[in-house]
Write an enzyme that holds these catalytic residues in place. Structure first.
Site, PDB file in Angstrom:
ATOM      1  N   TYR A  53       0.828  -1.220   0.000  1.00  0.00           N
ATOM      2  CA  TYR A  53       0.000   0.000   0.000  1.00  0.00           C
ATOM      3  C   TYR A  53       0.854   1.258   0.000  1.00  0.00           C
ATOM      4  CZ  TYR A  53      -4.161  -2.788   0.265  1.00  0.00           C
ATOM      5  OH  TYR A  53      -5.161  -3.675  -0.053  1.00  0.00           O
ATOM      6  N   HIS A 104     -14.709   1.031  -0.256  1.00  0.00           N
ATOM      7  CA  HIS A 104     -13.596   0.134   0.079  1.00  0.00           C
ATOM      8  C   HIS A 104     -12.450   0.841   0.796  1.00  0.00           C
ATOM      9  CE1 HIS A 104     -15.126  -2.746  -3.272  1.00  0.00           C
ATOM     10  NE2 HIS A 104     -15.782  -2.881  -2.142  1.00  0.00           N
ATOM     11  N   THR A 171     -16.230  -0.254 -13.826  1.00  0.00           N
ATOM     12  CA  THR A 171     -16.130  -1.344 -12.841  1.00  0.00           C
ATOM     13  C   THR A 171     -16.561  -2.654 -13.487  1.00  0.00           C
ATOM     14  OG1 THR A 171     -17.042  -2.286 -10.796  1.00  0.00           O
ATOM     15  CG2 THR A 171     -18.359  -0.579 -11.857  1.00  0.00           C
ATOM     16  N   SER A 172     -15.848  -3.721 -13.136  1.00  0.00           N
ATOM     17  CA  SER A 172     -16.185  -5.039 -13.701  1.00  0.00           C
ATOM     18  C   SER A 172     -17.429  -5.621 -13.035  1.00  0.00           C
ATOM     19  CB  SER A 172     -15.007  -5.991 -13.503  1.00  0.00           C
ATOM     20  OG  SER A 172     -14.749  -6.129 -12.122  1.00  0.00           O
TER      21      SER A 172
HETATM   22  P1  NAD Z   1     -11.786  -3.996 -12.001  1.00  0.00           P
HETATM   23  O1  NAD Z   1     -10.319  -3.895 -12.246  1.00  0.00           O
HETATM   24  O2  NAD Z   1     -12.349  -5.294 -11.591  1.00  0.00           O
HETATM   25  O3  NAD Z   1     -12.534  -3.550 -13.328  1.00  0.00           O
HETATM   26  C1  NAD Z   1     -12.107  -2.416 -14.021  1.00  0.00           C
HETATM   27  C2  NAD Z   1     -13.151  -2.053 -15.037  1.00  0.00           C
HETATM   28  O4  NAD Z   1     -12.734  -0.840 -15.637  1.00  0.00           O
HETATM   29  C3  NAD Z   1     -13.309  -3.099 -16.159  1.00  0.00           C
HETATM   30  O5  NAD Z   1     -14.680  -3.334 -16.371  1.00  0.00           O
HETATM   31  C4  NAD Z   1     -12.663  -2.416 -17.341  1.00  0.00           C
HETATM   32  O6  NAD Z   1     -13.306  -2.741 -18.571  1.00  0.00           O
HETATM   33  C5  NAD Z   1     -12.887  -0.946 -17.023  1.00  0.00           C
HETATM   34  N1  NAD Z   1     -11.937  -0.038 -17.644  1.00  0.00           N
HETATM   35  C6  NAD Z   1     -10.647  -0.251 -17.972  1.00  0.00           C
HETATM   36  N2  NAD Z   1     -10.112   0.861 -18.520  1.00  0.00           N
HETATM   37  C7  NAD Z   1     -11.111   1.789 -18.518  1.00  0.00           C
HETATM   38  C8  NAD Z   1     -11.183   3.132 -18.939  1.00  0.00           C
HETATM   39  N3  NAD Z   1     -10.126   3.762 -19.487  1.00  0.00           N
HETATM   40  N4  NAD Z   1     -12.356   3.803 -18.797  1.00  0.00           N
HETATM   41  C9  NAD Z   1     -13.436   3.183 -18.241  1.00  0.00           C
HETATM   42  N5  NAD Z   1     -13.425   1.919 -17.834  1.00  0.00           N
HETATM   43  C10 NAD Z   1     -12.267   1.230 -17.968  1.00  0.00           C
HETATM   44  O7  NAD Z   1     -12.141  -2.850 -10.973  1.00  0.00           O
HETATM   45  P2  NAD Z   1     -13.295  -2.721  -9.891  1.00  0.00           P
HETATM   46  O8  NAD Z   1     -14.561  -3.280 -10.456  1.00  0.00           O
HETATM   47  O9  NAD Z   1     -13.266  -1.321  -9.431  1.00  0.00           O
HETATM   48  O10 NAD Z   1     -12.821  -3.689  -8.709  1.00  0.00           O
HETATM   49  C11 NAD Z   1     -11.474  -3.632  -8.232  1.00  0.00           C
HETATM   50  C12 NAD Z   1     -11.279  -3.445  -6.731  1.00  0.00           C
HETATM   51  O11 NAD Z   1      -9.876  -3.207  -6.505  1.00  0.00           O
HETATM   52  C13 NAD Z   1     -12.009  -2.211  -6.237  1.00  0.00           C
HETATM   53  O12 NAD Z   1     -12.932  -2.601  -5.300  1.00  0.00           O
HETATM   54  C14 NAD Z   1     -10.939  -1.296  -5.620  1.00  0.00           C
HETATM   55  O13 NAD Z   1     -11.079  -1.233  -4.226  1.00  0.00           O
HETATM   56  C15 NAD Z   1      -9.617  -1.935  -5.897  1.00  0.00           C
HETATM   57  N6  NAD Z   1      -8.781  -1.084  -6.798  1.00  0.00           N
HETATM   58  C16 NAD Z   1      -8.793   0.284  -6.669  1.00  0.00           C
HETATM   59  C17 NAD Z   1      -8.027   1.076  -7.525  1.00  0.00           C
HETATM   60  C18 NAD Z   1      -8.072   2.595  -7.356  1.00  0.00           C
HETATM   61  O14 NAD Z   1      -8.347   3.077  -6.266  1.00  0.00           O
HETATM   62  N7  NAD Z   1      -7.836   3.371  -8.432  1.00  0.00           N
HETATM   63  C19 NAD Z   1      -7.247   0.497  -8.511  1.00  0.00           C
HETATM   64  C20 NAD Z   1      -7.222  -0.917  -8.601  1.00  0.00           C
HETATM   65  C21 NAD Z   1      -7.996  -1.685  -7.742  1.00  0.00           C
END
Ligand code: NAD
Length: 230
Positions: A53, A104, A171-172
């Site tokens: 982190y 989260h 979000t996925s």
């Molecule tokens: P995920 O990685 O599971 O899904 C990412 C989604 O974003 C996918 O559906 C993908 O198609 C889409 N995507 C990719 N590039 C994109 C773009 N340029 N514009 C729009 N959409 C785009 O992410 P999630 O569903 O948020 O779940 C991941 C978990 O991991 C979260 O709960 C979070 O807590 C954590 N996380 C957070 C961060 C952050 O704070 N930025 C980064 C990574 C993971």
């Protein structure tokens, strides 16, 4: 005033240079999730978890909000807007959005390992072994790890139930219980998804799908909403 609720995931921050979660074969920045983002990982190897982190935090501090984060701020001029984010970054805050619920947790905060209500804004970019809360217990990142309860979920459900317009971005919809929020929209709410891989989402038919990157798709829909409702 109409209420807009925006539900964001890692995809909205991707074009700010912060990798999404599922970019690389189920690994998060080359780490297996169970090694860095679970209570078990913390008990087994707290140094590694803190270091993971600390690295993420350094990246996030270097990143800046993109056109998608900024476009959402425009909506506040005409609507009552709440952002419910799964992201642990602070890019919505730095873009200027006013009402943000972090489902989260927040990487820029630490919390006590003995009392979860003791939460602190970090004064540096690191949490180290030996950094303690006011009760003398080790601090951990203020993050909801996989397998932990999501304390903000009830509030997020109640906010979603009040939405006239519900927008999902990047979000996925694979992480629960967060993904279940989409079941709580009003029957007559306008529902929109912005995600370049929208086909994978298997959302109900009533969602309007914008299969674009956030920095293109979000300014587009923000303009459309402002034109249609103002
Ligand atoms: P995920 O990685 O599971 O899904 C990412 C989604 O974003 C996918 O559906 C993908 O198609 C889409 N995507 C990719 N590039 C994109 C773009 N340029 N514009 C729009 N959409 C785009 O992410 P999630 O569903 O948020 O779940 C991941 C978990 O991991 C979260 O709960 C979070 O807590 C954590 N996380 C957070 C961060 C952050 O704070 N930025 C980064 C990574 C993971």
């Amino acid at each position: 005033m109409k209420r807009i609720v925006v539900f964001t995931g890692a995809g909205i921050s991707a074009e700010s240079g912060i990798k999404t979660f599922r970019d690389s074969d189920g690994l998060w920045e080359n780490y297996a999730v169970e090694d860095v983002a679970t209570p078990q990982a913390w008990y087994k190897n707290p140094e590694m978890v803190l270091e993971f982190y600390n690295q993420r935090r350094k990246q996030i501090i270097q990143a800046t909000p993109n056109a998608a984060h900024k476009a959402l701020v425009e909506l506040e001029k005409e609507f009552d807007v709440t952002i419910i984010t799964q992201n642990i970054d602070d890019l919505h805050e730095r873009a200027g959005s006013s009402h943000i619920v972090h489902l989260h947790g927040e990487i820029m905060k630490s919390r006590s390992t003995i009392n979860a209500s003791l939460i602190y804004a970090l004064q540096s970019d690191c949490i180290l072994i030996g950094d303690k809360c006011e009760k003398g217990s080790q601090l951990r990142p203020h993050i909801v790890w996989f397998g932990e309860a999501v304390p903000m979920m009830e509030e997020a459900i109640s906010i979603t139930q009040g939405a006239d317009i519900f927008i999902i971005i990047g979000t996925s919809l694979a992480v629960y219980p967060a993904a279940s929020l989409i079941q709580f929209t009003k029957a007559n709410a306008t529902t929109i998804l912005v995600d370049p891989n929208a086909d994978a989402q298997q959302l109900p038919d009533y969602f309007t799908v914008v299969a674009q990157n956030a920095t293109e798709g979000v300014p587009l829909i923000v303009n459309k909403i402002l034109k249609a409702y103002v």
